[in-house]
Design an enzyme around this catalytic site. Structure first.
Site, PDB file in Angstrom:
ATOM      1  N   ASP A   1       0.889  -1.158   0.000  1.00 38.95           N
ATOM      2  CA  ASP A   1       0.000   0.000   0.000  1.00 38.95           C
ATOM      3  C   ASP A   1       0.926   1.207   0.000  1.00 38.95           C
ATOM      4  O   ASP A   1       1.487   1.575   1.032  1.00 38.95           O
ATOM      5  CB  ASP A   1      -0.897   0.004   1.245  1.00 38.95           C
ATOM      6  CG  ASP A   1      -1.898   1.153   1.237  1.00 38.95           C
ATOM      7  OD1 ASP A   1      -1.630   2.156   0.535  1.00 38.95           O
ATOM      8  OD2 ASP A   1      -2.920   1.072   1.935  1.00 38.95           O
ATOM      9  N   HIS A   2       1.112   1.825  -1.194  1.00 37.87           N
ATOM     10  CA  HIS A   2       2.165   2.840  -1.301  1.00 37.87           C
ATOM     11  C   HIS A   2       1.893   4.044  -0.414  1.00 37.87           C
ATOM     12  O   HIS A   2       2.820   4.763  -0.042  1.00 37.87           O
ATOM     13  CB  HIS A   2       2.356   3.264  -2.756  1.00 37.87           C
ATOM     14  CG  HIS A   2       1.218   4.034  -3.347  1.00 37.87           C
ATOM     15  ND1 HIS A   2       0.133   3.420  -3.914  1.00 37.87           N
ATOM     16  CD2 HIS A   2       1.004   5.359  -3.446  1.00 37.87           C
ATOM     17  CE1 HIS A   2      -0.707   4.341  -4.335  1.00 37.87           C
ATOM     18  NE2 HIS A   2      -0.213   5.528  -4.077  1.00 37.87           N
TER      19      HIS A   2
ATOM     20  N   HIS B   1      -6.239   2.569   1.290  1.00 35.99           N
ATOM     21  CA  HIS B   1      -5.513   3.750   1.776  1.00 35.99           C
ATOM     22  C   HIS B   1      -6.225   4.435   2.946  1.00 35.99           C
ATOM     23  O   HIS B   1      -5.621   4.698   3.993  1.00 35.99           O
ATOM     24  CB  HIS B   1      -5.351   4.777   0.659  1.00 35.99           C
ATOM     25  CG  HIS B   1      -4.650   4.276  -0.552  1.00 35.99           C
ATOM     26  ND1 HIS B   1      -3.705   3.281  -0.504  1.00 35.99           N
ATOM     27  CD2 HIS B   1      -4.757   4.627  -1.864  1.00 35.99           C
ATOM     28  CE1 HIS B   1      -3.252   3.058  -1.730  1.00 35.99           C
ATOM     29  NE2 HIS B   1      -3.876   3.846  -2.560  1.00 35.99           N
TER      30      HIS B   1
END
Length: 507
Positions: free
Chosen positions: A198-199, A261
């Site tokens: 999950d950047h 996110h």
């Protein structure tokens, strides 16, 4: 008394952590993600001296390329997208370890060639038999690729070696598919060897939420329902779907970013202090938040969804979602989603968390806003404070990373007049070193085997449990509400907060 030499002290956190002998196999090397993020991040890590000298990168795709062609593709991607300056000596050392294997995902001969290539790199480059498999491919192919890795012995490390798999979101499209995906991955790789990227969790400001909360004593005493009125978590984009119609249609804003996110950001804001800053301790506290999260009973009043129509964005006329290339005229995919989540713990009972995400909104911004209750008593004339809003602490994740505190201050002059002022902290103005790009940090964590910022399968499943009822409710309602491009979403989103006597922030 002599002091230990910090250069010899493995516990000294001032020193960068450098990955040991290893390599990576990249599936989907021709895609946008690989070219724009993964390959440039690998070069940037090498440029900063954080990769081992023998690091090797194997590309796997259907193209009929030679190793030299693959090196040229990486070269072009790095030149265009790398964050650090291009240095020929770094490139020469790194490119010696590039290999390419051509084939389909169900091609046994190609995976046999991949196995031989990995073994050859171990001998030539000293990768130590340590290999990360990065699946930058649609989730529909995960099962096939992971099965092939198992079938051809690529998933099984030797003594004192490791094999890890990296997967990109979406982690399923609902709870059932997420469980199926987790079952496939866990059937081949042990859970500690599965890294779900999950950047957003690799961004400096996101990690700073934990630093700000638990390294300072000034915030934690008021970080609760006694003082906090509500929390707004926003991920707004001013762009449309671009060329992503094939991915986005049928997915939508809620599945695309709220499930991963924004719920992860909520967990970091709401979690209790972990006993240590390690993967297991953080995971335990985040899971507690997600387990205690509930939806209000009236989803028709506490959620909103919309679809952008034609309008103005960035000073130019843009088309609506249904006019985008590749989108069906009958599509009910939402480009804006907002939900209300309650965290039923002693700390947060009665404090709503409002999560929203959308495309073609007023500007590009991702932020977490902690909005505090009004002072219980104001000993000033009403006219002195009529423009005074609630105190807020705003954590900006992008584009200008930092924090803002909003509070009331007296206007200079003889009258007692109080207005809102902001106190700003910007990363760019306080630190000379630029923040590492999120993919750099996350890829290095994979190679180090240090996964504090990677959601485990329990977190993924708990997030779907929260979102599934909302998506099912929307599916029964039919079409999303239209909103003009360049605005801040549909009218129903404003009404959603107005019912609680609140308004959305306009960042």
């Amino acid at each position: 008394m002599s002091h230990p030499n910090p250069l010899r002290d493995p516990q000294d956190r001032r020193l960068p952590r450098i990955a040991g002998p290893c390599g990576m196999v990249l599936f989907g090397v021709t895609g946008d993600l690989s070219r724009k993020k993964v390959m440039p991040a690998i070069y940037d890590l090498a440029n900063r001296g954080l990769l081992p000298p023998g690091f090797s990168l194997v590309g796997f795709a259907r193209r009929d390329w030679a190793d030299q062609d693959f090196a040229q593709i990486v070269h072009d991607a790095v030149k265009e997208n790398a964050r650090t300056p291009f240095r020929e000596e770094v490139w020469n050392q790194l490119s010696e370890g590039f290999r390419f294997v051509s084939g389909d995902f169900d091609d046994d001969a190609a995976f046999e060639q991949l196995r031989r290539t990995v073994e050859e790199l171990d001998q030539l480059r000293g990768t130590g038999g340590n290999m990360a498999f990065y699946l930058a491919i649609p989730p529909a192919f995960f099962g096939t690729v992971v099965g092939q890795l198992k079938e051809h012995g690529l998933a099984d490390p030797g003594p004192d070696q490791w094999r890890r798999v990296v997967v990109e979101k979406p982690f399923g499209h609902d709870l059932e598919s997420a469980r199926e995906l987790n079952h496939i991955l866990d059937g081949v790789f042990p859970s500690g060897s599965v890294f779900r990227i999950d950047h957003y969790l690799g961004k400096e400001t996101v990690q700073n939420i934990l630093a700000m909360r638990f390294a300072n004593n000034m915030f934690e005493p008021i970080w609760n329902a006694n003082y906090v009125d509500h929390v707004q978590i926003t991920m707004a984009e001013d762009i449309g779907i671009g060329g992503r119609a094939g991915y986005y249609d049928g997915i939508g804003a809620a599945r695309d970013v709220i499930q991963n996110h924004l719920l992860q950001l909520m967990a970091l804001v709401a979690m209790e202090e972990p006993i240590a800053f390690d993967a297991r301790s953080l995971r335990i506290e985040k899971q507690k938040v997600l387990k205690s999260a509930t939806l209000p009973p009236r989803l028709d009043l506490t959620t909103a969804r919309g679809q952008y129509t034609a309008g103005w964005a960035g000073g130019e006329k843009v088309q609506g979602f249904l006019d985008e290339e590749g989108i069906k005229k009958t599509s009910t995919t939402e480009t804006y989603a907002a939900i209300t989540v309650n965290v039923e713990t002693r700390r947060w009972a009665g404090v709503p968390f409002y999560l929203r995400a959308g495309k073609r909104l007023g500007r590009r911004v991702t932020e977490v806003a902690i909005v505090f209750k009004r002072a219980p008593h104001l000993p000033f004339a009403q006219t002195a404070t009529e423009d005074l809003s609630q105190n807020a602490l705003v954590i900006r994740v992008q584009p200008d990373e930092g924090m803002t505190m909003r509070f009331g201050s007296k206007v200079p002059g003889t009258a007692m007049e109080i207005r809102d002022v902001n106190m700003d902290f910007a990363y760019g103005g306080s630190f000379t070193e630029a923040s590492a790009e999120a993919y750099e940090r996350l890829i290095l964590d994979v190679l180090l085997g240090d996964p504090p910022l990677f959601p485990r399968h329990e977190e993924v499943e708990l997030s779907w449990k929260i979102l599934d009822p909302v998506i099912e409710h929307w599916a029964r309602k039919g079409k999303p509400e239209p909103y003009d491009s360049g605005t801040w979403g549909p009218e129903s989103a404003d009404k959603m907060l107005a019912r609680d006597g609140r308004t959305w922030r306009r960042p």
